[in-house]
Design an enzyme around this catalytic site. Structure first.
Site, PDB file in Angstrom:
ATOM      1  N   THR A 135       0.579  -0.834  -0.001  1.00 19.34           N
ATOM      2  CA  THR A 135       0.155   0.226   0.393  1.00 19.34           C
ATOM      3  C   THR A 135       0.921   0.818  -0.163  1.00 19.34           C
ATOM      4  OG1 THR A 135      -1.890   1.140   1.416  1.00 19.34           O
ATOM      5  CG2 THR A 135       0.118   0.110   2.720  1.00 19.34           C
ATOM      6  N   ASP A 136       0.600   2.350  -0.412  1.00 20.79           N
ATOM      7  CA  ASP A 136       0.685   3.512   0.215  1.00 20.79           C
ATOM      8  C   ASP A 136       0.819   3.819   0.948  1.00 20.79           C
ATOM      9  OD1 ASP A 136      -1.553   4.359   0.207  1.00 20.79           O
ATOM     10  OD2 ASP A 136      -1.750   5.557  -1.948  1.00 20.79           O
ATOM     11  N   LYS A 165       1.937  -2.964   7.248  1.00 20.86           N
ATOM     12  CA  LYS A 165       2.106  -4.201   5.771  1.00 20.86           C
ATOM     13  C   LYS A 165       3.913  -2.954   5.510  1.00 20.86           C
ATOM     14  CE  LYS A 165      -0.088  -4.600   2.612  1.00 20.86           C
ATOM     15  NZ  LYS A 165      -0.719  -6.136   2.595  1.00 20.86           N
TER      16      LYS A 165
HETATM   17  P1  NAD Z   1      -9.444  -6.966   1.994  1.00 20.83           P
HETATM   18  O1  NAD Z   1      -9.895  -7.550   2.940  1.00 20.83           O
HETATM   19  O2  NAD Z   1     -11.291  -7.278   0.984  1.00 20.83           O
HETATM   20  O3  NAD Z   1      -9.905  -8.750   1.516  1.00 20.83           O
HETATM   21  C1  NAD Z   1      -8.674  -9.797   2.566  1.00 20.83           C
HETATM   22  C2  NAD Z   1      -8.616 -11.155   1.952  1.00 20.83           C
HETATM   23  O4  NAD Z   1      -7.878 -11.819   2.428  1.00 20.83           O
HETATM   24  C3  NAD Z   1      -9.839 -11.290   2.635  1.00 20.83           C
HETATM   25  O5  NAD Z   1     -10.749 -12.299   1.701  1.00 20.83           O
HETATM   26  C4  NAD Z   1     -10.125 -12.625   3.967  1.00 20.83           C
HETATM   27  O6  NAD Z   1     -10.213 -13.569   4.494  1.00 20.83           O
HETATM   28  C5  NAD Z   1      -8.011 -12.452   3.520  1.00 20.83           C
HETATM   29  N1  NAD Z   1      -7.244 -12.982   5.337  1.00 20.83           N
HETATM   30  C6  NAD Z   1      -7.281 -12.311   5.957  1.00 20.83           C
HETATM   31  N2  NAD Z   1      -6.611 -12.827   7.022  1.00 20.83           N
HETATM   32  C7  NAD Z   1      -6.538 -13.907   5.950  1.00 20.83           C
HETATM   33  C8  NAD Z   1      -5.540 -15.095   6.732  1.00 20.83           C
HETATM   34  N3  NAD Z   1      -4.779 -15.091   7.911  1.00 20.83           N
HETATM   35  N4  NAD Z   1      -5.362 -15.807   5.498  1.00 20.83           N
HETATM   36  C9  NAD Z   1      -5.606 -15.929   4.764  1.00 20.83           C
HETATM   37  N5  NAD Z   1      -6.337 -15.833   3.917  1.00 20.83           N
HETATM   38  C10 NAD Z   1      -6.540 -14.159   5.330  1.00 20.83           C
HETATM   39  O7  NAD Z   1      -8.825  -6.097   1.527  1.00 20.83           O
HETATM   40  P2  NAD Z   1      -8.833  -6.133   0.201  1.00 20.83           P
HETATM   41  O8  NAD Z   1      -8.746  -4.735  -0.374  1.00 20.83           O
HETATM   42  O9  NAD Z   1      -9.076  -6.814  -1.297  1.00 20.83           O
HETATM   43  O10 NAD Z   1      -6.804  -5.992  -0.156  1.00 20.83           O
HETATM   44  C11 NAD Z   1      -5.997  -7.164  -0.193  1.00 20.83           C
HETATM   45  C12 NAD Z   1      -4.823  -6.792  -0.740  1.00 20.83           C
HETATM   46  O11 NAD Z   1      -4.297  -5.246  -0.596  1.00 20.83           O
HETATM   47  C13 NAD Z   1      -3.924  -5.849   1.015  1.00 20.83           C
HETATM   48  O12 NAD Z   1      -2.994  -6.669   1.347  1.00 20.83           O
HETATM   49  C14 NAD Z   1      -4.122  -4.340   1.181  1.00 20.83           C
HETATM   50  O13 NAD Z   1      -3.238  -4.400   1.831  1.00 20.83           O
HETATM   51  C15 NAD Z   1      -2.953  -4.670  -0.202  1.00 20.83           C
HETATM   52  N6  NAD Z   1      -4.475  -2.962  -0.787  1.00 20.83           N
HETATM   53  C16 NAD Z   1      -5.459  -2.378  -0.418  1.00 20.83           C
HETATM   54  C17 NAD Z   1      -5.829  -1.185  -1.288  1.00 20.83           C
HETATM   55  C18 NAD Z   1      -7.180  -0.901  -1.387  1.00 20.83           C
HETATM   56  O14 NAD Z   1      -7.718  -0.187  -2.186  1.00 20.83           O
HETATM   57  N7  NAD Z   1      -8.003  -2.252  -0.731  1.00 20.83           N
HETATM   58  C19 NAD Z   1      -4.970  -0.610  -1.711  1.00 20.83           C
HETATM   59  C20 NAD Z   1      -3.065  -0.562  -1.387  1.00 20.83           C
HETATM   60  C21 NAD Z   1      -2.980  -2.556  -1.379  1.00 20.83           C
HETATM   61  O1  DAU Z   2      -4.022   3.748   0.296  1.00 23.48           O
HETATM   62  C1  DAU Z   2      -4.504   2.539  -0.244  1.00 23.48           C
HETATM   63  C2  DAU Z   2      -5.367   1.927   1.385  1.00 23.48           C
HETATM   64  O2  DAU Z   2      -7.036   2.638   0.731  1.00 23.48           O
HETATM   65  C3  DAU Z   2      -5.659   0.426   1.759  1.00 23.48           C
HETATM   66  O3  DAU Z   2      -4.026   0.086   1.769  1.00 23.48           O
HETATM   67  C4  DAU Z   2      -6.202  -0.151   2.725  1.00 23.48           C
HETATM   68  O4  DAU Z   2      -6.108  -1.256   3.281  1.00 23.48           O
HETATM   69  C5  DAU Z   2      -7.586   0.375   2.133  1.00 23.48           C
HETATM   70  O5  DAU Z   2      -8.536   0.060   3.355  1.00 23.48           O
HETATM   71  C6  DAU Z   2      -7.588   1.847   2.559  1.00 23.48           C
HETATM   72  O6  DAU Z   2      -7.547   2.460   3.223  1.00 23.48           O
HETATM   73  P1  DAU Z   2      -8.040   4.243   3.678  1.00 23.48           P
HETATM   74  O7  DAU Z   2      -7.820   3.866   5.248  1.00 23.48           O
HETATM   75  O8  DAU Z   2      -7.899   5.024   2.769  1.00 23.48           O
HETATM   76  O9  DAU Z   2      -9.876   3.598   3.444  1.00 23.48           O
HETATM   77  P2  DAU Z   2     -11.232   3.693   3.847  1.00 23.48           P
HETATM   78  O10 DAU Z   2     -12.412   3.786   3.026  1.00 23.48           O
HETATM   79  O11 DAU Z   2     -11.516   3.088   5.036  1.00 23.48           O
HETATM   80  O12 DAU Z   2     -11.585   5.364   3.949  1.00 23.48           O
HETATM   81  C7  DAU Z   2     -10.853   6.601   2.677  1.00 23.48           C
HETATM   82  C8  DAU Z   2     -10.816   8.258   2.838  1.00 23.48           C
HETATM   83  O13 DAU Z   2     -12.147   7.944   3.814  1.00 23.48           O
HETATM   84  C9  DAU Z   2      -9.916   8.252   4.449  1.00 23.48           C
HETATM   85  O14 DAU Z   2      -9.530   9.106   4.330  1.00 23.48           O
HETATM   86  C10 DAU Z   2     -10.894   8.367   5.458  1.00 23.48           C
HETATM   87  C11 DAU Z   2     -12.107   8.259   4.815  1.00 23.48           C
HETATM   88  N1  DAU Z   2     -13.938   7.812   5.652  1.00 23.48           N
HETATM   89  C12 DAU Z   2     -13.950   6.706   5.403  1.00 23.48           C
HETATM   90  C13 DAU Z   2     -14.884   5.727   6.180  1.00 23.48           C
HETATM   91  C14 DAU Z   2     -14.799   4.658   6.552  1.00 23.48           C
HETATM   92  C15 DAU Z   2     -14.625   8.432   6.011  1.00 23.48           C
HETATM   93  O15 DAU Z   2     -14.428  10.053   5.868  1.00 23.48           O
HETATM   94  N2  DAU Z   2     -15.868   8.389   5.853  1.00 23.48           N
HETATM   95  C16 DAU Z   2     -15.635   6.705   6.495  1.00 23.48           C
HETATM   96  O16 DAU Z   2     -16.828   6.150   7.199  1.00 23.48           O
END
Ligand code: NAD
Ligand code: DAU
Length: 368
Positions: A135-136, A165
């Site tokens: 992640t960033d 991370k």
């Molecule tokens: P998510 O929470 O939607 O999914 C995570 C998955 O991992 C789930 O299916 C969960 O069951 C599985 N999991 C958790 N613990 C586990 C374990 N111990 N063993 C096996 N499986 C397990 O997450 P996401 O948003 O899809 O993110 C996926 C990856 O990408 C993460 O590593 C996150 O840090 C990274 N990432 C996410 C974002 C974002 O915007 N969502 C951005 C950058 C990086």
């Molecule tokens: O930047 C990458 C990351 O983006 C990933 O590594 C994480 O796994 C992913 O969850 C996401 O993190 P954020 O904290 O940025 O995402 P989130 O959707 O929780 O929040 C986005 C922004 O919105 C953050 O500034 C918090 C704000 N927010 C979030 C929620 C859930 C609100 O203002 N209200 C809310 O209810």
């Protein structure tokens, strides 16, 4: 020769999108998903690939090293794409322990397994690749005029999630440097799109609007994130697996900085517009403000800020562009509109994932 992938966390948001993307583009490959099916993992997100001949699902925890070693060896897997993690920043603030256990301990357990099988077992390690999806957030927070994060920006994680991370990124680096494990890491910005669990800002706001609930915006709502459609993230990872250097780190971003308020207002605008043009939506979702002509933006509610809330993230993606020719393709407004359309068409999916544990978390989290 077809590749043989282990995809960890493939039942989560990005992992499931990646599995769909990969099997559509590489139908002859083997894709073994390992997922512990935590609250964030949903088999419904993999329904579309369930009967694909190359697909296999294994319900296991990445910390079960023997299970992972057995799969790597029995299935002759040559690529690990590691998504599995605890991913929600707010949950890491409420309780950091699982983040340390899974994101650091789980990643280390996987690294030990691939080292044992690839480097000490068959000796075929040179043809293999361990890719960590990071992640960033490891880079910390930017001021309004700071240049975007590059791959050499020093790590300064601010939440327990980001720190976990960063720890995993360091372990991947160390296994490459010390043991010669072929690795790569991508540090990506905020994703959005289908199968996104409705605890994260965009799907939470879409679902809350459809159910007639408030839209909680933390603090002043002027925090900035760099949004990337999940399909573009999958393409970015694919380009790294295909052409990326072993041992390298690549930033992936959307060139799309938006404040949280702008994002929430854009969702409101799209939902107002959709409901005005389709009477049937008002009948299906009578509690949505747009069903009675009320502007959805009236439901925006400013709530207590997230502790330690990072102010701004922005990605400099020049490296992946120059080296691998990768560019994001989905424009934000079009991607957001398509995402809202997906949630309208997949009501059964989001209702199924919003179980009791979802409700107790969401209802208890923020204060007005
Ligand atoms: P998510 O929470 O939607 O999914 C995570 C998955 O991992 C789930 O299916 C969960 O069951 C599985 N999991 C958790 N613990 C586990 C374990 N111990 N063993 C096996 N499986 C397990 O997450 P996401 O948003 O899809 O993110 C996926 C990856 O990408 C993460 O590593 C996150 O840090 C990274 N990432 C996410 C974002 C974002 O915007 N969502 C951005 C950058 C990086
Ligand atoms: O930047 C990458 C990351 O983006 C990933 O590594 C994480 O796994 C992913 O969850 C996401 O993190 P954020 O904290 O940025 O995402 P989130 O959707 O929780 O929040 C986005 C922004 O919105 C953050 O500034 C918090 C704000 N927010 C979030 C929620 C859930 C609100 O203002 N209200 C809310 O209810």
């Amino acid at each position: 020769m077809p590749a043989r992938l282990l995809v960890t966390g493939g039942a989560g948001f990005i992992g499931a999108n990646f599995v769909h993307h990969w099997l559509a583009r590489h139908p002859d490959d083997r894709v073994v998903v390992v997922d512990a099916l935590t609250y964030a993992g949903n088999l419904g997100s993999l329904e579309g690939v369930r009967t694909h001949p190359g697909f296999r699902f294994v319900h296991a925890d990445i910390r079960e090293q023997q299970t992972i070693e057995g799969l790597l060896a029995d299935e002759r897997l040559d690529t690990v794409v590691h998504f599995a993690a605890e991913s929600h920043v707010d949950r890491s603030i409420a309780g950091p322990d699982p983040f340390i256990d899974v994101n650091i301990g789980g990643t280390h357990s996987l690294l030990k397994a691939v080292r044992a099988v690839w480097l000490e077992g068959t000796g075929e390690g040179a043809e293999c690749r361990f890719h960590h999806v990071s992640t960033d957030e490891v880079y910390g927070s930017l001021g309004p005029d700071d240049p975007p994060f590059t791959e050499t920006t020093p790590f300064a994680p601010n939440s327990p999630y980001a720190a976990s991370k960063a720890g995993a990124d360091h372990l991947v680096r160390a296994y490459h440097h010390t043991y010669g494990l072929p690795t790569s890491v991508s540090n990506c910005s905020n994703n959005y799109g289908p199968y996104h669990f409705p605890e994260k800002l965009i799907p939470l706001c879409i679902v809350n609007l459809l159910l007639g609930r408030e839209l909680p915006v933390y603090g002043d709502g002027l925090q900035v994130r760099d949004w990337l459609h999940v399909e573009d993230h999958c393409r970015g990872i694919e380009s790294i697996l295909d052409r990326g250097r072993s041992g390298a780190t690549y930033n992936i971003g959307g060139n799309c900085e938006r404040s949280n308020l702008e994002v929430v207002q854009a969702i409101c605008h799209h939902v107002d517009h959709l409901f005005a043009g389709r009477e049937s939506l008002g009948q299906r979702f009578p509690d949505c403000p747009a069903a009675t002509g009320e502007p959805c933006a009236d439901r925006i509610t400013m709530v207590r800020d997230r502790p330690g809330h990072d102010r701004r993230y922005a990605i400099d993606a020049a490296l992946i562009s120059a080296e691998l020719g990768y560019e994001p393709g989905v424009e934000f407004d079009a991607g957001l509109s398509a995402t809202i359309g997906w949630y309208l068409e997949h009501e059964a999916w989001w209702r199924a994932v919003m179980d009791d544990s979802y409700r107790s978390w969401i209802d208890g989290w923020y204060e007005k």
